[in-house]
Design an enzyme around this catalytic site. Structure first.
Site, short mmCIF file in Angstrom:
data_model
loop_
_atom_site.label_atom_id
_atom_site.label_comp_id
_atom_site.label_asym_id
_atom_site.label_seq_id
_atom_site.Cartn_x
_atom_site.Cartn_y
_atom_site.Cartn_z
CG HIS A 147 32.32 6.92 8.51
ND1 HIS A 147 32.91 7.92 9.25
CD2 HIS A 147 31.32 6.54 8.53
CE1 HIS A 147 31.70 7.96 10.30
NE2 HIS A 147 30.95 7.23 9.92
C1 LIG Z 1 26.41 1.16 9.84
C2 LIG Z 1 26.64 2.35 9.08
C3 LIG Z 1 26.37 3.53 10.01
C4 LIG Z 1 26.98 4.85 9.43
N1 LIG Z 1 26.67 5.82 10.17
C5 LIG Z 1 26.80 7.22 9.76
C6 LIG Z 1 26.52 8.31 10.52
O1 LIG Z 1 25.80 8.37 11.59
N2 LIG Z 1 26.88 9.59 9.96
C7 LIG Z 1 27.44 9.66 8.72
O2 LIG Z 1 27.70 10.67 8.54
N3 LIG Z 1 27.98 8.40 8.01
C8 LIG Z 1 27.51 7.18 8.56
N4 LIG Z 1 27.65 6.23 7.71
C9 LIG Z 1 28.48 6.23 6.58
C10 LIG Z 1 27.54 6.95 5.43
O3 LIG Z 1 26.09 6.40 5.82
C11 LIG Z 1 27.87 6.39 3.82
O4 LIG Z 1 29.11 6.83 3.90
C12 LIG Z 1 26.88 7.28 2.87
O5 LIG Z 1 25.59 6.94 3.27
C13 LIG Z 1 27.26 6.71 1.61
O6 LIG Z 1 26.55 7.37 0.61
P1 LIG Z 1 26.54 6.53 -0.96
O7 LIG Z 1 25.48 7.07 -1.67
O8 LIG Z 1 27.74 6.76 -1.30
O9 LIG Z 1 26.42 5.09 -0.71
P2 LIG Z 1 24.93 4.44 -0.11
O10 LIG Z 1 24.01 5.16 0.53
O11 LIG Z 1 25.48 3.07 0.47
O12 LIG Z 1 24.10 3.97 -1.36
C14 LIG Z 1 24.43 2.86 -2.50
C15 LIG Z 1 23.13 2.54 -2.78
O13 LIG Z 1 23.49 1.64 -4.37
C16 LIG Z 1 22.69 0.62 -3.84
N5 LIG Z 1 23.63 -0.46 -5.04
C17 LIG Z 1 24.84 -0.74 -4.82
N6 LIG Z 1 25.20 -1.45 -5.73
C18 LIG Z 1 24.46 -1.65 -6.78
C19 LIG Z 1 23.99 -2.25 -7.89
N7 LIG Z 1 25.05 -2.77 -8.59
N8 LIG Z 1 22.87 -2.11 -8.50
C20 LIG Z 1 21.71 -1.26 -7.85
N9 LIG Z 1 21.97 -0.66 -6.79
C21 LIG Z 1 23.07 -0.86 -6.25
C22 LIG Z 1 23.06 0.22 -2.59
O14 LIG Z 1 21.87 -0.95 -2.41
C23 LIG Z 1 22.41 1.31 -2.13
O15 LIG Z 1 21.23 1.65 -1.87
C24 LIG Z 1 27.28 4.74 8.35
C25 LIG Z 1 27.67 3.76 7.39
C26 LIG Z 1 27.33 2.53 7.92
C27 LIG Z 1 27.56 1.25 7.17
#
Ligand SMILES: Cc1cc2nc3c(=O)[nH]c(=O)nc-3n(C[C@H](O)[C@H](O)[C@H](O)COP(=O)(O)OP(=O)(O)OC[C@H]3O[C@@H](n4cnc5c(N)ncnc54)[C@H](O)[C@@H]3O)c2cc1C
Length: 488
Positions: A426
């Site tokens: 997380h």
């Molecule tokens: C295995 C796992 C299970 C989890 N389970 C839960 C759960 O059940 N409940 C919960 O609350 N949280 C859970 N989490 C945590 C939660 O899913 C994440 O913290 C949250 O989704 C993060 O959202 P975000 O938008 O910050 O990043 P992300 O959803 O990771 O999105 C980032 C996006 O940017 C893209 N990206 C990255 N770098 C680049 C680049 N340079 N150029 C173009 N695209 C790029 C990636 O491919 C991705 O699609 C889990 C995390 C993991 C890894």
């Protein structure tokens, strides 16, 4: 090809999909998303493994992941591999479907970091949480939405392991919490609100982005990896992007990083926003000095493996949890080792914090990530207390705990914690929000990166305090809130 858009969003993940859908509601606003992973434009094209809510597609052969080798703890070293979703929808497309909001107390702490501003107080963010969800169980309530893009429900037919855990909690004297998303953050056991419907896991790709893709003012580039932000003096004007083996530049009036807490920070650092001594060491020209990557938070988790003969059917990997202020105990329904069950004991507001740094200017080299878990004595103490409760619950469940009981002596207990240490995955707060006089702050309360213009961060990187619950629901709320700042 040169394209000019109003807003270029880097990362079509949990936050990026929400933001793209909201900003493109205005037909006059040209929005483009760059996503490093694959994109599917219709629900029917999405692979079944990404929809199946009973498990997480994060095994060694999964093609939808970023993988990072990290140091969870330094002394003695505890190494681990963590993952993130590299696919449209980001980590929300591969995660556990637990959709619990951060607590009102977390937002009180968040608001305190902003001084007199109430922009991220609980009262300010509650309407954004309501806007994300369609709560099937509670419907329209002052604290629940009934018409948002994300269906939220709790299982009414728990797997035997979840039922046995909940029964053990109640027998121990913990109260039942009927709604873990209600504003009163009391301790107790409850069914986990999950983002799913009859089709499976519904993250922000399915809930927000795909229904908006028919809009002529929204385009999405899949398999498009942003390697560097381009500046004209201190104004962000474009993004270099690796697509089909070639680098090209996409230009925009403003750029929003939604690449997640690891990749948004890495992209800023590669582009010259970071600690000058470290950037100089890598030969990166400095655009602005900022403490990017420092003091991140994540939830350390102790895995207690056990054996118990029960049936296996389950709706999601964690159907119920016990909340104990800043400790969350999770009876996983899925196995990490065949035939073996696991209770996770997670510390939700750790005092220890981690650091992320660049190793190289090469965008294909993953950053160095040190969690520095258990560094604070207070964290070890609270985790020990959580483990003691988990052990009592296993006894009540008549389960056979496989790992040795935690020793009473504090030095041996610390070694035991390190031996059973894992992470909840997380990671948050690599580009913290804060007041103008807060030297550790990377973005202001409108998600604007300090020291430059035309650049914003909208994802879990900006959380300035540890969140007492899993971060997915809060990440979507962040994007809903930011859409209010970025809308034209
Ligand atoms: C295995 C796992 C299970 C989890 N389970 C839960 C759960 O059940 N409940 C919960 O609350 N949280 C859970 N989490 C945590 C939660 O899913 C994440 O913290 C949250 O989704 C993060 O959202 P975000 O938008 O910050 O990043 P992300 O959803 O990771 O999105 C980032 C996006 O940017 C893209 N990206 C990255 N770098 C680049 C680049 N340079 N150029 C173009 N695209 C790029 C990636 O491919 C991705 O699609 C889990 C995390 C993991 C890894």
């Amino acid at each position: 090809m040169v394209r000019m858009v109003d807003t270029l969003i880097v990362g079509g993940g949990t936050a990026g999909c929400v933001l793209a859908a909201r900003l493109s509601e205005d037909p006059a606003h040209q929005v483009r998303v760059l996503e490093a992973g694959p994109l599917w434009t219709t629900p029917g094209a999405i692979p079944a493994e990404l929809l199946d809510p009973t498990t997480m597609p994060i095994g060694p052969d999964s093609p939808w992941l970023w993988r990072y080798d990290v140091a969870l703890s330094a002394d003695p070293p505890v190494a681990a591999r963590i993952v993130r979703g590299r696919v449209i929808g980001g980590s929300g497309s591969i995660n556990g479907g637990y959709f619990v909001r951060a607590t009102a107390a977390d937002f009180a702490a968040w608001a305190r970091t902003l001084g007199a501003s109430s922009a991220w107080s609980f009262d300010a963010v509650l309407p954004m949480f309501r806007r994300t969800e369609r709560d099937v169980d509670f419907g329209d309530q002052p604290w629940h939405g009934c018409s948002g893009p994300i269906p939220v429900r709790r299982t009414t037919n728990p797997a035997p392991i979840s039922a046995a855990f909940a029964a053990a909690c109640l027998a121990t004297g913990f109260p039942e919490i009927p709604d873990l998303n209600a504003p009163i953050g009391a301790d107790g056991v409850g069914a986990v609100p999950c983002n799913l419907d009859e089709n499976g896991r519904i993250g922000s790709a399915l809930g927000y982005l795909l229904p908006a893709l028919a809009r002529p003012n929204l385009t999405v580039g899949g398999e498009s990896y942003a390697t560097r932000i381009r500046f004209d003096r201190s104004r962000a004007i474009g993004v270099d992007c690796l697509c089909g083996g070639r680098i090209h530049t996409e230009w925009a009036d403003r750029i929003v990083l939604s690449a997640g807490a690891i990749e948004s920070a890495a992209l800023l650092l590669r582009s010259g926003i970071g600690r000058p001594d470290r950037l100089r060491g890598l030969g990166i020209p400095i655009v602005y000095a900022a403490d990017v990557g420092a003091g991140f938070s994540d939830h350390p988790e102790i895995g207690i493996d056990y054996l118990l003969e029960t049936g296996d059917q389950a709706t999601v990997p964690v159907e119920s949890v016990l909340e104990l202020d800043d400790v969350e105990i999770r009876p996983y329904t899925m196995s990490f080792t065949p035939g073996v069950r696991r209770l996770g004991v997670a510390l939700m507001r750790p005092d220890s914090s981690g650091v992320l740094r660049l190793r190289s200017t090469d965008p294909t080299v993953a950053p160095l990530i040190e969690h520095r878990y258990l560094a604070a004595e207070s964290d070890r103490t609270r985790l020990r207390a959580g483990v003691a409760i988990a052990t009592e619950l296993l006894k009540r469940m008549k389960a056979h705990q496989i790992v040795e009981p935690i020793p009473a002596r504090s030095d041996l207990a610390a070694a035991w914690l390190r031996g059973n240490l894992a992470t909840s995955q997380h990671l948050s707060g690599t580009c913290r929000m804060g007041r103008e006089d807060d030297e550790a702050a990377v973005v202001d309360e409108s998600c604007r990166v300090r020291g430059v213009t035309g650049l914003f961060i909208v994802d879990l990187s900006i959380a300035p305090v540890p969140l007492s619950r899993g971060p997915q629901a809060t990440t979507m709320m962040i994007a809903e809130r930011a859409a209010g700042y970025l809308g034209s």
